[in-house]
Design an enzyme around this catalytic site. Structure first.
Site, PDB file in Angstrom:
ATOM      1  N   CYS C  85       0.837  -1.201   0.000  1.00 60.35           N
ATOM      2  CA  CYS C  85       0.000   0.000   0.000  1.00 60.35           C
ATOM      3  C   CYS C  85       0.870   1.248   0.000  1.00 60.35           C
ATOM      4  O   CYS C  85       1.514   1.555  -0.985  1.00 60.35           O
ATOM      5  CB  CYS C  85      -0.957  -0.058   1.201  1.00 60.35           C
ATOM      6  SG  CYS C  85      -2.301   1.130   1.092  1.00 60.35           S
ATOM      7  N   HIS C 194      -3.441  -5.614   1.228  1.00 64.20           N
ATOM      8  CA  HIS C 194      -2.632  -5.915   2.405  1.00 64.20           C
ATOM      9  C   HIS C 194      -2.634  -7.411   2.732  1.00 64.20           C
ATOM     10  O   HIS C 194      -3.632  -7.919   3.223  1.00 64.20           O
ATOM     11  CB  HIS C 194      -3.205  -5.184   3.624  1.00 64.20           C
ATOM     12  CG  HIS C 194      -3.097  -3.703   3.546  1.00 64.20           C
ATOM     13  ND1 HIS C 194      -2.205  -2.970   4.292  1.00 64.20           N
ATOM     14  CD2 HIS C 194      -3.774  -2.796   2.799  1.00 64.20           C
ATOM     15  CE1 HIS C 194      -2.337  -1.675   4.016  1.00 64.20           C
ATOM     16  NE2 HIS C 194      -3.291  -1.555   3.111  1.00 64.20           N
ATOM     17  N   GLU C 196      -0.862  -8.639   5.167  1.00 66.09           N
ATOM     18  CA  GLU C 196      -0.718  -8.754   6.629  1.00 66.09           C
ATOM     19  C   GLU C 196      -2.069  -8.693   7.323  1.00 66.09           C
ATOM     20  O   GLU C 196      -2.180  -9.095   8.484  1.00 66.09           O
ATOM     21  CB  GLU C 196       0.249  -7.690   7.166  1.00 66.09           C
ATOM     22  CG  GLU C 196      -0.318  -6.298   7.370  1.00 66.09           C
ATOM     23  CD  GLU C 196      -0.474  -5.496   6.080  1.00 66.09           C
ATOM     24  OE1 GLU C 196      -0.487  -6.100   4.986  1.00 66.09           O
ATOM     25  OE2 GLU C 196      -0.617  -4.255   6.165  1.00 66.09           O
TER      26      GLU C 196
END
Ligand SMILES: Nc1ncnc2c1ncn2[C@@H]1O[C@H](COP(=O)(O)OP(=O)(O)O)[C@@H](O)[C@H]1O
Ligand SMILES: [Mg+2]
Lengths: 788, 82, 223, 82
Positions: C85, C194, C196
């Site tokens: 990002c 993302h 994560e």
């Protein structure tokens, strides 16, 4: 007050030369070559002062003279006028708010570490953790500049939470706008949502819940109520007090500029009217990036034990922070105002004291810690300046280039504003309103009419899919969000090891409050309480944002007093304390006030977030049960409003004991791992709850309504203390036992059905509707309104 | 076709976080001579035909209602020389 | 195995990246924007967030942070670098990756669970996926529209440098539905969604993103 | 103090979602005469003392490296007349 916000003050004059401009004639600028000092004030007792324009009443101005033993200086006048305004002093609401303390029992006090009166309440959640949370309004600023108004609403409440010593971990936003098809709603709503997202996302706080409600009473009076949750270890608790003679006063964060000067006072003392912008406060612009730095910097300062007292700068800026810190401490404070770092060097001392520039904090620091304090600020690129020190003289003294312009007893500014006993009276039309019940309205009868009603409600602005709003909010950041929109409550993991977590929900059905403010406030409390319990968390504390019309209107004051009484007594009955909140008056245009809207936030705790119960049906062949009792209660309902545009009658019955027992089953069932899903019933009744539970994971359901009850009532009544749950068939017996133990009525409705293209919601003997069709009416309402 | 430029700048008295961020970055890049930075928006409108006073008035109205937020921003409208 | 995570002023998802690295069995090493050193890490993550508020252009100011000199040098000599990002935007600003990211075509911030197809499995960060695999990650940004000129796009496609592509309706107007790209060598990957936030079943959108982290740990082990 | 203005505009052939949105909104507000809109940024830099050629060169370098991204944007630098 407007004069202070009027940026046409001649800038070429040196700063010292500006005091106040006289009101009547634009050219009659009252200037002094030197600031109005305490000595000057003593010498010129009869100097005319614009106290009335600053919102002070004659007796208040007179009282000021008595407190000080002389006329106030210009700076003092500015300070008192803001601190004694409705917004800062709660002068109209104080009397009623005492109820919260009066109804507090020892049980309620048990887990309360900090109660009403501080920046935010703090409750013990076990394992050495405490949680602080609070909701606050930013209504008028949002009307004036929707993006910045809403954004700085988030910013302000986050600093409140930070100043308790906590790491802010999540935000929620309760929103009220005018009708979805009104032009001004299109000006306000998308920008307010963008502002909340813009600030919260950039700050890195997950948004885990809130509300979006459209109603004509909010046209011209939108409500933006922002809630923030923070987590701290018990030993990190900090308070807003300045103690210890010689301790330094440090101002850190953004520089001080001309933003929102005098905003607070104007906000609280004026209502919007046709005269338009001249009465509006000047706005503030937020810098969420600065706020993120401020958070990380402040948390490091806390961690290293460098802060002995702390206060955020919000409404009334430096005036409020210095007065409150000093008032809560054991002595006084001395400030050299010319040391305040300015963004705009032409600000006068009065303007500096009143500025509402955002993203600023004030800390009290022991002398030996100052250097380390400043170093840490530097590491985070945060400006920090020692601007004064704590004294033992019991006075708040502000100097400007060596001359004293403020010398006052801090209590008198912060805590001793005159209290208003506002007259209140139940309006006569309340009785006719309550007599006009929804029972007379034509009801759908056939299966196909019921089906059409279900679809119509699902598509209506207040029941439709809210993801157009919530998809603009980051719900994932920080990686501890267990539940967020569209779940009944947001749920945040507090401790990765143990799985300890907290849930928060905000609610208010303002139509119910309008029909009966006492019962309506309790219903709002009950709904938030139920929403929290639905996720499996045990409700433990309450915060409230009381949005009402003008306190000068006795009918509004009656609504307010009744709502507070209902809330206080409701809290006692449920055994959970109000820990803090906010009052917003003057939400009215002309003679029309908003629906009385006491937004209630409830906080719950869950021992292990892995045991949380989500809202949606998760798989086929699960038993679906309705918990609680359904009565014929359609007055004030979503159905009456959407289908008939009707508001009258009495709201659903409140039975807080039933709420408590229902919560027992929901929390106990969740802890035992019995429940695969649970969803509370509120707006739109069982019908809407089924729609939402089915659409969440696209799992259908086949149910039969209780034979003994009218199908319409069963589907659309909004009786309180109800929820639907789904569970594996082998757990049904255990659920029955739990319900019996707690005395909660339970009814098997049917079971969940297949997923995928053929999935449907089927109501035996009445109708069936494919989920695809439900989604097709539920989803497009907000995008269709706002995306054109 | 004529080009009309609308410049929209944050009001002097209000915080300009964007300008502040740039101002903070410049010295780190070795640009030392800049005292202040403000960041606003520039709109280039291509307008049909000649720009009459009426057209300009219309653009001004658009600048006021759509392109800027008068409570926090100021705007200027001008015809760009060819 | 040490994986560095850089914190810039305004980084937000650094804590999440660290957690994902730990869950994957690695040691997360915090790196500070103002330091020149990479502390001997075996890989670097530039996390999501709003560095410097993203007021100018996303990543434009962070690119000049002292730590980026070290990151750029290490990336050029083959160190695995993942920009997520805001990190992706920083990589484009630093010219480690071509093209740029502009305002979403909806002009709104969007946060949603996003289906993407992993197009290239031969990078340090995607080795444990198979090319063509469809996964769910979290998309959350306001400026995620990938743009580049046509010759750059052609080259990315020709050289197989498109790492991930959006499935379903284009969420932000990205050219060629590009969700992530890599450099020629495959050690530097920029990704708009993302991973994560898709590494923990309880607090994310499933676990499809987890293998970005196990991939790099494995790559670093075998290197 | 001299004011130097840097205008940064999206490149002609690239997508400009913001300009496009403004263009779409104008007719709905009754503004009919605008054919195209592009939205860029305007920076006002307050520079110490007189603006020498060296100073301007420095600002140009800042415009090129920091204030604009050459693959997607063009910039112009000019001294604002008093
Ligand atoms: N302004 C908002 N911000 C964040 N979440 C919201 C907002 N409005 C609604 N939501 C979320 O959408 C979901 C549905 O809202 P609502 O129907 O009001 O819930 P309930 O009836 O259970 O109180 C909830 O999860 C709520 O938290
Ligand atoms: Mg609910």
């Amino acid at each position: 007050m407007e004069r202070l916000t009027d940026r046409r003050i001649p800038r070429e004059l040196p700063p010292q030369s500006i005091a106040f401009r006289s009101d009547d004639a634009a050219d009659a600028v009252t200037t002094r070559l030197r600031p109005d000092t305490v000595d000057e004030a003593a010498r010129t007792p009869d100097f005319p002062q614009p106290w009335a324009d600053l919102g002070l009443k004659p007796d208040e101005y007179a009282q000021l003279g008595e407190v000080l033993g002389r006329r106030p200086t210009a700076a003092e006048l500015a300070m008192y006028s803001v601190m004694w305004s409705e917004h800062c002093s709660y002068k109209s609401s104080k009397v009623d708010l005492r109820r919260f303390a009066e109804t507090m029992t020892d049980t309620m006090r048990k887990s309360l570490l900090v109660g009403i009166g501080e920046n935010a309440g703090v409750v013990d959640v076990g394992h050495g953790y405490a949680v602080t949370f609070k909701i606050e309004s930013h209504n008028h600023p949002t009307y004036v500049e929707p993006y910045q108004g809403a954004a700085t609403g988030i910013g302000g409440i986050v600093r409140d939470i930070l100043s308790m010593g906590a790491r802010p971990v999540a935000v929620l936003d309760a929103l009220r706008f005018g009708p979805l098809d009104a032009a001004d709603t299109h000006r306000v709503a998308p920008a307010a949502v963008a502002g909340i997202g813009g600030y919260g996302n950039c700050l890195g706080l997950p948004n885990i819940g809130g509300e979006v409600v459209f109603d004509s009473s909010y046209a011209g009076n939108p409500l933006v109520n922002a809630l923030c949750v923070g987590v701290l270890r018990h030993e990190q608790l900090h308070l807003a007090q300045a103690s210890g003679d010689g301790n330094r006063v440090i101002l850190y964060g953004a520089r001080t500029g001309g933003d929102g000067i005098g905003g607070v006072s104007v906000l609280a003392s004026e209502t919007f009217d046709e005269r338009g912008p001249t009465k509006r406060p000047s706005v503030q612009v937020g810098d969420p990036f600065m706020e993120k730095l401020l958070i990380e910097c402040t948390l490091q300062l806390f961690a290293e034990g460098l802060v002995s007292g702390i206060q955020d700068l919000g409404g009334a800026g430096l005036s409020c922070a210095t007065a409150e810190l000093a008032s809560a401490g054991d002595g006084g404070m001395h400030i050299d105002l010319e040391l305040v770092p300015l963004r705009d060097p032409t600000l006068s001392p009065e303007e500096i004291l009143m500025s509402e520039s955002q993203e600023r904090m004030m800390a009290i620091v022991e002398p030996q810690n100052v250097e380390r304090f400043l170093n840490i600020c530097q590491r985070w690129d945060v400006d920090a300046t020692v601007i004064g020190e704590v004294t033992d003289r019991g006075r708040l003294v502000v100097d400007w280039h060596g001359e004293t312009i403020v010398d006052v007893p801090p209590h008198s500014v912060a805590d001793e504003a005159p209290i208003c006993q506002r007259p209140f009276a139940r309006p006569t039309e309340q009785s006719s309103l309550q007599a006009d019940s929804a029972d007379r309205l034509p009801r759908p009868g056939t299966g196909s009419e019921l089906r059409a009603t279900l679809l119509r409600l699902a598509a209506s602005p207040n029941l439709c899919d809210k993801s157009w709003v919530t998809d603009q909010y980051d719900r994932y950041v920080r990686g501890n969000t267990v539940l967020a929109q569209p779940e009944d409550a947001g749920l945040i993991r507090v401790d990765e090891q143990s799985g300890l977590g907290v849930a928060v929900a905000t609610d208010c059905n303002a139509r119910f409050v309008r029909l009966d403010p006492y019962a309506g406030a309790q219903l709002a409390l009950a709904e938030a309480y139920r929403n929290v319990a639905t996720t499996g968390a045990r409700p433990i504390a309450v915060t409230d944002c009381l949005n009402f019309g003008s306190p000068e209107n006795p009918a509004v004051m009656w609504q307010f007093a009744e709502a507070v009484r209902g809330l206080a007594e409701g809290c006692r009955e449920l055994g959970i304390p109000v820990t803090g909140g906010n009052v917003s008056f003057y939400n009215s245009t002309g003679n029309s006030a908003i629906l009385p809207t006491p937004v209630i936030g409830v906080l719950g705790v869950i021992d292990d977030v892995r045991r949380r119960t989500p809202l949606g049906f998760a798989a086929a062949q699960r038993a679906i049960y309705l918990l609680g009792q359904t009565l014929d209660e359609l007055s004030g309902s979503e159905w009456a409003s959407v289908v008939h545009g009707h508001l009258g009658g009495l709201p659903p019955r409140t039975d807080l004991d039933a709420e408590r027992r229902l919560a027992e089953v929901l929390v106990g069932g969740g802890r035992e791992g019995l429940l695969e899903s649970a969803h509370d019933l509120s707006d739109g009744g069982l019908g809407q709850a089924l729609v939402e539970a089915c659409l969440r994971c696209d799992v259908g359901a086949r149910i039969d309504l209780p034979a003994a009850q009218d199908a319409f009532v069963a589907l659309f009544s909004e009786s309180a203390a109800r929820a639907i749950v789904s569970l594996r068939p082998e757990n049904e017996e255990r659920l029955a036992a739990l319900c019996q133990d707690s005395g909660v009525p339970f009814t098997k409705l049917g079971e969940t059905a297949g997923r995928g293209a053929s999935a449907a919601l089927e109501v035996g003997g009445q109708f069936a509707t494919p989920l695809a069709e439900l989604r097709a009416v539920w989803s497009p309402t907000l995008p269709a309104a706002f995306d054109t | 076709m004529t080009r009309v430029v609308v410049d929209v700048m944050p009001k002097r008295d209000l915080l300009d976080p964007q300008g502040k961020a740039v101002l903070g970055a410049l010295p780190r890049l070795g640009f030392e001579c800049v005292r202040d930075v403000r960041q606003g928006k520039r709109f280039e409108l291509e307008v049909d035909g000649d720009v009459t006073e009426d057209r300009l008035a219309e653009v001004r109205r658009a600048a006021e209602t759509l392109l800027s937020k008068p409570v926090i921003e100021d705007y200027t409208v001008r015809v760009e020389p060819e | 195995m040490r994986v560095g995570v850089v914190t810039f002023p305004g980084s937000l998802d650094d804590v999440d990246a660290c957690r994902a690295i730990r869950l994957a069995g690695g040691d997360d090493v915090p790196l500070w924007h103002g330091d020149e050193s990479l502390r001997d890490v075996d890989a670097v993550v530039l996390p999501g967030g709003f560095s410097y508020g993203d007021y100018l252009r996303c990543g434009a100011i962070a690119r000049f942070a002292p730590v980026m000199n070290a990151v750029v040098a290490a990336a050029q000599s083959g160190l695995p670098v993942l920009g997520i990002c805001n990190g992706f935007q920083i990589l484009c600003e630093s010219l480690l990756l071509p093209g740029a990211l502009i305002r979403n075509d909806s002009r709104r911030f969007v946060c949603r669970d996003q289906r993407v197809r992993i197009e290239r499995a031969s990078t340090a960060w995607t080795a444990q996926y198979t090319a063509g695999e469809e996964v769910t990650l979290v998309l959350k940004n306001g400026e995620g529209g990938y743009v580049a000129n046509s010759s750059t796009l052609e080259e990315l496609e020709r050289e197989g440098q498109v790492v991930a592509r959006y499935l379903g309706p284009n969420p932000n107007g990205s050219m060629h539905e590009i969700a992530g790209i890599c450099n020629g060598r495959g050690n530097v990957v920029g990704l708009m969604p993302h991973p994560e936030h898709a590494a923990d079943d309880l607090c994310g959108a499933g676990t499809d993103g987890f293998r970005f982290f196990t991939s790099v740990l494995h790559a670093a082990l075998s290197a």
